[in-house]
Design a protein around this motif. Structure first.
Motif, PDB file in Angstrom:
ATOM      1  N   LEU A  55       0.813  -1.214   0.000  1.00  7.87           N
ATOM      2  CA  LEU A  55       0.000   0.000   0.000  1.00  7.87           C
ATOM      3  C   LEU A  55       0.847   1.264   0.000  1.00  7.87           C
ATOM      4  O   LEU A  55       0.308   2.374  -0.176  1.00  7.87           O
ATOM      5  CB  LEU A  55      -0.919   0.016   1.223  1.00  7.87           C
ATOM      6  CG  LEU A  55      -1.859  -1.183   1.412  1.00  7.87           C
ATOM      7  CD1 LEU A  55      -2.671  -1.021   2.683  1.00  7.87           C
ATOM      8  CD2 LEU A  55      -2.764  -1.349   0.199  1.00  7.87           C
ATOM      9  N   LEU A  56       2.154   1.129   0.202  1.00  2.11           N
ATOM     10  CA  LEU A  56       2.999   2.309   0.365  1.00  2.11           C
ATOM     11  C   LEU A  56       3.468   2.904  -0.956  1.00  2.11           C
ATOM     12  O   LEU A  56       3.813   4.082  -1.017  1.00  2.11           O
ATOM     13  CB  LEU A  56       4.197   1.955   1.252  1.00  2.11           C
ATOM     14  CG  LEU A  56       3.817   1.581   2.694  1.00  2.11           C
ATOM     15  CD1 LEU A  56       4.999   0.990   3.438  1.00  2.11           C
ATOM     16  CD2 LEU A  56       3.270   2.795   3.432  1.00  2.11           C
ATOM     17  N   SER A  57       3.506   2.104  -2.022  1.00  2.00           N
ATOM     18  CA  SER A  57       3.827   2.663  -3.334  1.00  2.00           C
ATOM     19  C   SER A  57       2.679   3.562  -3.784  1.00  2.00           C
ATOM     20  O   SER A  57       1.519   3.158  -3.757  1.00  2.00           O
ATOM     21  CB  SER A  57       4.051   1.550  -4.359  1.00  2.00           C
ATOM     22  OG  SER A  57       5.254   0.878  -4.111  1.00  2.00           O
ATOM     23  N   GLY A  58       3.003   4.768  -4.182  1.00  2.00           N
ATOM     24  CA  GLY A  58       1.974   5.725  -4.567  1.00  2.00           C
ATOM     25  C   GLY A  58       1.371   6.493  -3.411  1.00  2.00           C
ATOM     26  O   GLY A  58       0.519   7.358  -3.628  1.00  2.00           O
ATOM     27  N   SER A  59       1.811   6.198  -2.186  1.00  2.00           N
ATOM     28  CA  SER A  59       1.312   6.914  -1.010  1.00  2.00           C
ATOM     29  C   SER A  59       2.106   8.210  -0.828  1.00  2.00           C
ATOM     30  O   SER A  59       3.083   8.468  -1.535  1.00  2.00           O
ATOM     31  CB  SER A  59       1.475   6.035   0.228  1.00  2.00           C
ATOM     32  OG  SER A  59       2.836   5.994   0.638  1.00  2.00           O
ATOM     33  N   PRO A  60       1.728   9.046   0.149  1.00  2.00           N
ATOM     34  CA  PRO A  60       2.514  10.271   0.404  1.00  2.00           C
ATOM     35  C   PRO A  60       3.960   9.994   0.807  1.00  2.00           C
ATOM     36  O   PRO A  60       4.789  10.916   0.756  1.00  2.00           O
ATOM     37  CB  PRO A  60       1.737  10.939   1.546  1.00  2.00           C
ATOM     38  CG  PRO A  60       0.335  10.457   1.389  1.00  2.00           C
ATOM     39  CD  PRO A  60       0.468   9.034   0.927  1.00  2.00           C
ATOM     40  N   SER A  61       4.268   8.749   1.178  1.00  2.00           N
ATOM     41  CA  SER A  61       5.642   8.399   1.548  1.00  2.00           C
ATOM     42  C   SER A  61       6.490   7.986   0.354  1.00  2.00           C
ATOM     43  O   SER A  61       7.633   7.553   0.526  1.00  2.00           O
ATOM     44  CB  SER A  61       5.629   7.255   2.579  1.00  2.00           C
ATOM     45  OG  SER A  61       5.009   7.672   3.776  1.00  2.00           O
ATOM     46  N   ASP A  62       5.941   8.098  -0.848  1.00  2.00           N
ATOM     47  CA  ASP A  62       6.619   7.689  -2.072  1.00  2.00           C
ATOM     48  C   ASP A  62       6.784   8.905  -2.980  1.00  2.00           C
ATOM     49  O   ASP A  62       5.835   9.673  -3.186  1.00  2.00           O
ATOM     50  CB  ASP A  62       5.772   6.604  -2.755  1.00  2.00           C
ATOM     51  CG  ASP A  62       6.305   6.173  -4.109  1.00  2.00           C
ATOM     52  OD1 ASP A  62       7.490   6.429  -4.400  1.00  2.00           O
ATOM     53  OD2 ASP A  62       5.534   5.563  -4.871  1.00  2.00           O
ATOM     54  N   TRP A  63       7.995   9.082  -3.542  1.00  2.00           N
ATOM     55  CA  TRP A  63       8.189  10.146  -4.521  1.00  2.00           C
ATOM     56  C   TRP A  63       7.332   9.921  -5.765  1.00  2.00           C
ATOM     57  O   TRP A  63       7.022  10.865  -6.484  1.00  2.00           O
ATOM     58  CB  TRP A  63       9.656  10.226  -4.935  1.00  2.00           C
ATOM     59  CG  TRP A  63      10.536  10.908  -3.934  1.00  2.00           C
ATOM     60  CD1 TRP A  63      11.284  10.311  -2.953  1.00  2.00           C
ATOM     61  CD2 TRP A  63      10.749  12.315  -3.799  1.00  2.00           C
ATOM     62  NE1 TRP A  63      11.953  11.260  -2.219  1.00  2.00           N
ATOM     63  CE2 TRP A  63      11.647  12.500  -2.717  1.00  2.00           C
ATOM     64  CE3 TRP A  63      10.281  13.429  -4.488  1.00  2.00           C
ATOM     65  CZ2 TRP A  63      12.080  13.768  -2.318  1.00  2.00           C
ATOM     66  CZ3 TRP A  63      10.711  14.684  -4.088  1.00  2.00           C
ATOM     67  CH2 TRP A  63      11.598  14.848  -3.017  1.00  2.00           C
ATOM     68  N   ALA A  64       6.974   8.662  -6.017  1.00  2.00           N
ATOM     69  CA  ALA A  64       6.085   8.318  -7.139  1.00  2.00           C
ATOM     70  C   ALA A  64       6.627   8.805  -8.479  1.00  2.00           C
ATOM     71  O   ALA A  64       5.903   9.372  -9.310  1.00  2.00           O
ATOM     72  CB  ALA A  64       4.666   8.857  -6.898  1.00  2.00           C
ATOM     73  N   PHE A  65       7.909   8.572  -8.689  1.00  2.00           N
ATOM     74  CA  PHE A  65       8.496   8.891  -9.992  1.00  2.00           C
ATOM     75  C   PHE A  65       7.930   7.969 -11.058  1.00  2.00           C
ATOM     76  O   PHE A  65       7.419   6.885 -10.771  1.00  2.00           O
ATOM     77  CB  PHE A  65      10.021   8.708  -9.935  1.00  2.00           C
ATOM     78  CG  PHE A  65      10.727   9.647  -9.000  1.00  2.00           C
ATOM     79  CD1 PHE A  65      10.624  11.017  -9.156  1.00  2.00           C
ATOM     80  CD2 PHE A  65      11.525   9.158  -7.971  1.00  2.00           C
ATOM     81  CE1 PHE A  65      11.287  11.891  -8.305  1.00  2.00           C
ATOM     82  CE2 PHE A  65      12.193  10.017  -7.113  1.00  2.00           C
ATOM     83  CZ  PHE A  65      12.075  11.386  -7.277  1.00  2.00           C
TER      84      PHE A  65
END
Length: 586
Positions: A55-65
């Motif tokens: 769930l952490l990919s794409g969350s606010p904790s991910d730069w989401a490059f």
């Protein structure tokens, strides 16, 4: 503008940065500051609960490059997650802790990097972890807590995986040996006592936070390294300019050193924004050239992978109900987690294997490899990558030939889980097949000089150029064939699976499958490579940036040739090595 002064300024609060901060602040005379763009979420249950990692990919904790469209993958744009939180990617990854091979690290030393051989590196890595092999049996005394965690029903699938590979001639291996060639259960950076993720923020930093000489600034963005010219081709780093969460600009001064530890994307990004990089690019964007080095942001490498899904028999128990979010499965997972087991306490990647070029132990396999290598000019194809020097291409090609030709060196990393992961009906197992030593090299460069992009993922062009080197596709396709034709038919695994229509009997079919399904791992390296400047380096073997004696880089970006398997353990080793280097020099 307010100003503060410290001995050591560390840019980034990720995996390597917090190791550095903890180790360097052990000396009470040294004032250290860490500057992190993201938040402090080390007590957040979503990060601490191991099984919630997807769930952490794409969350606010991910730069989401994201990448630019990848030509060899049907022009797909792919996700490029990286941690944007205190703890960096160690806070959002799948926490497999797989030390790399002796050959991988020794390859760095062979590029001329003194002191970076496997023995020295492995001793540094041992300072990072404590491995709980079994109750009362631990190895090491480092901050990161490791154990093998059981997520699968009745814990039988990992045994079937290991036993099946044994019948194929690959007995169980020790992933910490440096020469692993075979299957193993996955050590994970999950504390077996707390049943929580063990990562750089809670394992390294938290016990050190009460030190008077250590300051941590979160929600603070470094917009520029403050460089001052000392000669025609040399500068010194006076400190950094930051913007705080309330929009205020502030200068942080370094008495001794600035250490850039922002990762394989943000480290070259900040160098370029500060005037270190390719002169043509910087001048085009209106940035004053402080140190010209066209290799900044080049040599981007990542492990490309695909997966083969097998249908399990209807009477087999898998983790599919959990990943389909069935209510009973969710309740069972919560109950199991209370006892330290089940999918909430683990990555659900129950086992791995590192395997050589398929068939290399046989005359037929050796002939296949010989014909393949004769048909390709590895060095010439490497030099088609932007700014890859002839000397680096030759050294890189030599490493790859040696690994592919060895029956005990891995050219692919396999990870195994008892589910389809995508919510498909029925029961399944998945074997992900990851290329261990990619030859394809890409780049990351800024497209704007505006600091406004630095809090997010804009103003960048990330192009890993997946499968641009033809050998990558050839090797990965053969491992896909091996997965279907050998592993899928091996006992006792095969008796637990439904009959399967062969999909990859023809090598061209396997290649086409790879092109259609391949993804990039989250193992980015190489963009500020450690090697000679002429060869294509950005830092020397003391991690100093060429042209700036008091600016170092210490993160995955310095890795010149990608190490096999997951990079988490390698980054901890680099950080421990880096801390020793800095301590010797300040």
């Amino acid at each position: 503008m307010t100003s503060d002064t410290y001995d050591i300024v560390i840019i980034g609060g990720g995996t390597a940065a917090l190791v550095l901060a903890t180790r360097l602040s052990e000396d009470a005379r040294v004032q250290v500051v860490v500057i992190e763009c993201g938040e402090d979420r080390k007590d957040d249950p979503q990060i601490l609960t191991p099984g919630l990692w997807p769930l952490l990919s794409g969350s606010p904790s991910d730069w989401a490059f994201r990448t630019v469209p990848q030509k060899e993958l049907g022009n797909k744009e792919l996700q490029f997650p990286q941690g944007r939180v205190l703890g960096g990617s160690s806070a959002i990854n799948s926490f497999l802790f797989t030390p790399t091979s002796r050959a991988s690290i020794d390859a760095w030393a062979k590029l001329g990097n003194k002191g970076w051989g496997f023995e020295t590196f492995n001793e540094a890595l041992k300072k990072a972890y404590t491995f709980h092999r079994s109750p009362g049996n631990t190895v090491g005394n480092g901050p990161i807590q490791l154990a093998v965690h059981k997520s699968e029903p009745e814990n039988t699938w990992s045994k079937a995986w290991i036993d099946s590979l044994d019948t194929l001639g690959f007995p169980s291996s020790d992933p910490f040996s440096g020469t692993v060639c075979g299957p193993f259960e996955n050590p994970e950076s999950v504390d077996p006592k707390r049943k929580q993720r063990s990562f750089s923020a809670n394992a390294y930093l938290e016990p050190a936070l009460n030190r008077a000489n250590l300051t941590v600034l979160t929600n603070s963005t470094v917009t520029r390294i403050l460089l001052k010219k000392t000669g025609p081709e040399d500068v010194i780093a006076d400190g950094v300019q930051i913007t705080t969460s309330d929009g205020l600009s502030r200068a942080i001064t370094a008495r001794k050193e600035v250490i850039l530890a922002a990762g394989a994307i943000n480290s070259p990004r900040l160098l370029e924004l500060s005037g270190i990089g390719d002169a043509d690019l910087l001048q085009r964007l209106g940035i004053e050239v402080m140190v010209e080095n066209p290799h900044v942001g080049e040599n981007l490498q990542n492990h490309v992978y695909t997966g083969v899904v097998f249908d399990a028999r209807d009477d087999e128990k898998t983790l599919d109900p959990y990943f389909r979010q069935e209510p009973n499965a969710g309740k069972a997972a919560a109950e199991a987690y209370a006892h330290g087991t089940g999918p909430l306490g683990s990555s659900s990647i129950v086992a791995s294997a590192q395997l050589p070029f398929p068939g290399i132990q046989t005359d037929k396999g050796q002939q296949d490899l010989d014909q393949l290598l004769q048909s390709l000019d590895i060095e010439a194809d490497l030099q088609r990558s932007p700014r890859t020097s002839a000397s680096f291409a030759a050294a890189n090609a030599s490493v790859i030939r040696s690994i592919l030709s060895s029956p005990t060196e891995a050219s692919a990393n396999y990870v195994f889980g008892p589910s389809a992961l995508d919510g498909s009906p029925g029961n399944h197992i998945t074997v992900a097949v990851m290329l261990s030593h990619p030859l394809s090299k890409g780049s990351v460069h800024i497209t704007s000089a505006s600091p406004e992009y630095l809090t997010g993922n804009g103003g960048l062009e990330i192009d890993p150029r997946y499968l641009s080197h033809p050998l990558d596709l050839e090797v990965l396709a053969r491992h896909v064939q091996f997965t279907e034709q050998a592993i899928g038919r091996a006992e006792p695994l095969a008796r637990r699976l439904k009959p399967r229509t062969e999909l990859f009997g023809d090598l061209e079919q396997a290649k086409q499958y790879v092109r259609l399904t391949a993804e990039g791992s989250h193992h980015y390296t190489g963009t500020c490579a450690m090697m000679s400047r002429d060869m294509g380096g950005v830092v020397d073997d003391e991690l100093r940036v060429y042209g700036c004696a008091n600016l170092r880089i210490c993160d995955a970006s310095i890795i010149p040739i990608a190490s096999r398997a997951n990079t988490q353990a390698v980054v901890y080793g680099i950080a421990e090595m880096g801390a020793q280097i800095v301590k010797r020099n300040i």
